[in-house]
Enzyme design. Structure first.
Site, PDB file in Angstrom:
ATOM      1  N   LYS A   1       0.839  -1.203   0.000  1.00 33.26           N
ATOM      2  CA  LYS A   1       0.000   0.000   0.000  1.00 33.26           C
ATOM      3  C   LYS A   1       0.873   1.252   0.000  1.00 33.26           C
ATOM      4  CE  LYS A   1      -1.733  -1.655   3.723  1.00 33.26           C
ATOM      5  NZ  LYS A   1      -2.459  -1.968   4.955  1.00 33.26           N
TER       6      LYS A   1
ATOM      7  N   THR B   1      -8.458   8.888   9.050  1.00 36.26           N
ATOM      8  CA  THR B   1      -8.081   7.676   8.308  1.00 36.26           C
ATOM      9  C   THR B   1      -7.785   6.512   9.259  1.00 36.26           C
ATOM     10  OG1 THR B   1      -5.794   8.446   8.302  1.00 36.26           O
ATOM     11  CG2 THR B   1      -7.102   8.928   6.326  1.00 36.26           C
TER      12      THR B   1
ATOM     13  N   GLY C   1      -8.036   3.129  10.739  1.00 36.66           N
ATOM     14  CA  GLY C   1      -8.610   1.849  10.321  1.00 36.66           C
ATOM     15  C   GLY C   1      -8.630   1.614   8.824  1.00 36.66           C
ATOM     16  N   THR C   2      -7.898   2.428   8.069  1.00 35.49           N
ATOM     17  CA  THR C   2      -7.931   2.244   6.606  1.00 35.49           C
ATOM     18  C   THR C   2      -7.369   0.881   6.183  1.00 35.49           C
ATOM     19  OG1 THR C   2      -5.892   3.542   6.539  1.00 35.49           O
ATOM     20  CG2 THR C   2      -7.902   4.667   5.867  1.00 35.49           C
ATOM     21  N   GLY C   3      -6.278   0.495   6.835  1.00 39.78           N
ATOM     22  CA  GLY C   3      -5.647  -0.781   6.469  1.00 39.78           C
ATOM     23  C   GLY C   3      -6.566  -1.954   6.779  1.00 39.78           C
ATOM     24  N   CYS C   4      -7.219  -1.906   7.944  1.00 42.39           N
ATOM     25  CA  CYS C   4      -8.141  -2.992   8.337  1.00 42.39           C
ATOM     26  C   CYS C   4      -9.317  -3.054   7.371  1.00 42.39           C
ATOM     27  CB  CYS C   4      -8.679  -2.743   9.754  1.00 42.39           C
ATOM     28  SG  CYS C   4      -7.405  -2.602  11.000  1.00 42.39           S
TER      29      CYS C   4
HETATM   30  N1  LIG Z   1      -5.729   9.923   2.470  1.00 42.15           N
HETATM   31  C1  LIG Z   1      -6.012   8.887   1.682  1.00 42.15           C
HETATM   32  N2  LIG Z   1      -6.814   9.036   0.610  1.00 42.15           N
HETATM   33  C2  LIG Z   1      -7.131   8.006  -0.191  1.00 42.15           C
HETATM   34  N3  LIG Z   1      -6.667   6.751  -0.001  1.00 42.15           N
HETATM   35  C3  LIG Z   1      -5.860   6.531   1.056  1.00 42.15           C
HETATM   36  C4  LIG Z   1      -5.483   7.579   1.944  1.00 42.15           C
HETATM   37  N4  LIG Z   1      -4.684   7.047   2.909  1.00 42.15           N
HETATM   38  C5  LIG Z   1      -4.579   5.747   2.631  1.00 42.15           C
HETATM   39  N5  LIG Z   1      -5.260   5.422   1.519  1.00 42.15           N
HETATM   40  C6  LIG Z   1      -5.423   4.099   0.952  1.00 42.15           C
HETATM   41  O1  LIG Z   1      -6.043   3.331   1.978  1.00 42.15           O
HETATM   42  C7  LIG Z   1      -5.569   1.995   1.945  1.00 42.15           C
HETATM   43  C8  LIG Z   1      -4.932   1.663   3.307  1.00 42.15           C
HETATM   44  O2  LIG Z   1      -3.602   2.132   3.263  1.00 42.15           O
HETATM   45  P1  LIG Z   1      -2.737   2.655   4.445  1.00 42.15           P
HETATM   46  O3  LIG Z   1      -3.400   3.816   5.080  1.00 42.15           O
HETATM   47  O4  LIG Z   1      -1.385   2.850   3.861  1.00 42.15           O
HETATM   48  O5  LIG Z   1      -2.785   1.423   5.407  1.00 42.15           O
HETATM   49  P2  LIG Z   1      -2.494   1.317   6.954  1.00 42.15           P
HETATM   50  O6  LIG Z   1      -3.770   1.706   7.661  1.00 42.15           O
HETATM   51  O7  LIG Z   1      -2.146  -0.124   7.100  1.00 42.15           O
HETATM   52  O8  LIG Z   1      -1.369   2.272   7.256  1.00 42.15           O
HETATM   53  C9  LIG Z   1      -4.596   1.935   0.779  1.00 42.15           C
HETATM   54  O9  LIG Z   1      -5.294   1.522  -0.385  1.00 42.15           O
HETATM   55  C10 LIG Z   1      -4.124   3.368   0.638  1.00 42.15           C
HETATM   56  O10 LIG Z   1      -3.639   3.638  -0.646  1.00 42.15           O
HETATM   57  C1  LIG Z   2      -6.859  -3.574  17.267  1.00 42.48           C
HETATM   58  C2  LIG Z   2      -6.198  -2.866  16.152  1.00 42.48           C
HETATM   59  N1  LIG Z   2      -5.846  -3.520  15.037  1.00 42.48           N
HETATM   60  C3  LIG Z   2      -5.240  -2.876  14.018  1.00 42.48           C
HETATM   61  C4  LIG Z   2      -4.936  -1.539  14.117  1.00 42.48           C
HETATM   62  C5  LIG Z   2      -4.243  -0.820  13.002  1.00 42.48           C
HETATM   63  O1  LIG Z   2      -5.206  -0.459  12.106  1.00 42.48           O
HETATM   64  P1  LIG Z   2      -4.955   0.328  10.755  1.00 42.48           P
HETATM   65  O2  LIG Z   2      -6.057  -0.008   9.838  1.00 42.48           O
HETATM   66  O3  LIG Z   2      -3.576   0.077  10.268  1.00 42.48           O
HETATM   67  O4  LIG Z   2      -5.185   1.788  11.237  1.00 42.48           O
HETATM   68  P2  LIG Z   2      -4.297   2.808  12.056  1.00 42.48           P
HETATM   69  O5  LIG Z   2      -3.822   2.274  13.354  1.00 42.48           O
HETATM   70  O6  LIG Z   2      -3.174   3.128  11.097  1.00 42.48           O
HETATM   71  O7  LIG Z   2      -5.253   3.902  12.247  1.00 42.48           O
HETATM   72  C6  LIG Z   2      -5.316  -0.862  15.280  1.00 42.48           C
HETATM   73  N2  LIG Z   2      -5.079   0.443  15.423  1.00 42.48           N
HETATM   74  N3  LIG Z   2      -5.931  -1.546  16.291  1.00 42.48           N
END
Ligand SMILES: Nc1ncnc2c1ncn2[C@@H]1O[C@H](COP(=O)(O)OP(=O)(O)O)[C@@H](O)[C@H]1O
Ligand SMILES: Cc1ncc(COP(=O)(O)OP(=O)(O)O)c(N)n1
Length: 269
Positions: free
Chosen positions: A173, A204, A206-209
């Protein structure tokens, strides 16, 4: 109805972890089930504390579901400890579910370790080879490969290196790099850039989850991998565009299938 199981940590604030996964499953049209690996006392600002679930209970949750219910996809999130990684890996080897999406959760946005450093090796050695797809963000991929990732070429090299550790495919990502958030899918043969549009919001959490669960739901519905990823990317965009101004930190993404349905993306099979 197709089904998906999340094996992950609980986020009391409801934005990430099990709570995000179940909402994403529902919005993407599958029946969701859960195995809780750890309980986090968490809100939009911080993770205050973590309690790991006892290993026999983790094992029993997995067997209780898989002994009884057809599971079409598994999404794995926070594993917390080495012992939990080992128990989950052993059960997955025993039950051989199809479609395992591994989100290698390591550190929360607020900087709290959600995977102990001692558990990293077990994650890499025992969990990566079981994954149909692994979905690291840039910092997670940097830890796994022990190299810095700054450019698209770096992203390609990291995908090749992570793929060599055993998962069938890698979705790296790009959200943490500057510019539009483009993700890179590598299936061992071909690279596919999954284009994105950056939404300028602090909400943002929880985007990854959300993304990994949407992919798992799509795989459960028998979509081919590339389509599953592309559809999930459309879903995360909508979920971020409609993210909620809740709390004092990073608000959560919003899951609601009515909007998704209006956009012509909702499919329940
Ligand atoms: N501000 C944003 N606008 C649009 N897409 C986003 C944004 N931030 C993250 N994404 C997308 O959301 C998904 C989760 O990515 P990311 O945020 O990198 O994950 P994580 O939560 O694990 O750090 C990916 O497809 C990423 O490209
Ligand atoms: C219980 C729990 N699991 C996973 C995460 C991380 O989630 P993610 O979608 O990567 O979002 P952020 O922590 O980057 O906001 C979490 N925070 N808690």
């Amino acid at each position: 109805m197709k089904t998906a199981l999340t094996i992950a940590g609980s986020d009391s604030g409801g934005g990430a972890g099990i709570q995000a996964d179940l909402k994403s499953f529902a919005a993407n049209g599958v029946y969701g089930m859960s195995v809780i690996t750890a309980i986090t006392a968490q809100n939009t600002v911080e993770v205050r504390s973590v309690q790991d679930i006892d290993l026999p209970i983790v094992k029993d949750q997995i067997s209780a579901v898989l002994d009884d219910i057809q599971v079409d996809a598994v999404k794995i999130g926070m594993l917390s400890s080495e012992g939990t990684v080992e128990v989950v890996a052993k059960e997955l080897i025993h039950y051989q579910p199809r479609n395992i999406v591994l989100d290698p959760v390591m550190i929360s946005k607020g900087g709290h370790h959600l995977l102990r450093e001692q558990a990293m090796e077990a994650l890499i050695l025992k969990m990566l080879p079981l994954a149909t797809l692994i979905t690291p963000n840039i910092p997670e991929a940097e830890v796994i490969t022990n190299r810095s990732i700054k450019t698209k070429e770096d992203m390609k090299a990291a995908c090749i290196e992570i793929h060599a550790l055993g998962p069938a495919a890698v979705l790296l990502k790009g959200g943490h790099l500057e510019g539009e958030p483009e993700d890179l899918l590598y299936d061992g043969n071909d690279f596919y850039w999954i284009a994105g549009k950056r939404i300028h919001t602090k909400n943002t959490h929880g985007t990854g989850c959300t993304l990994s669960s949407a992919i798992a739901a799509n795989l459960a519905k028998d979509m081919p991998l590339l389509e599953a990823v592309k559809e999930a990317k459309k879903y995360i965009l909508i979920a971020i565009e409609n993210s909620l101004e809740l709390g004092n930190g990073h608000g959560p993404t919003h899951h609601f299938y009515d909007l998704y349905e209006k956009a012509g993306l909702y499919r329940s099979r």
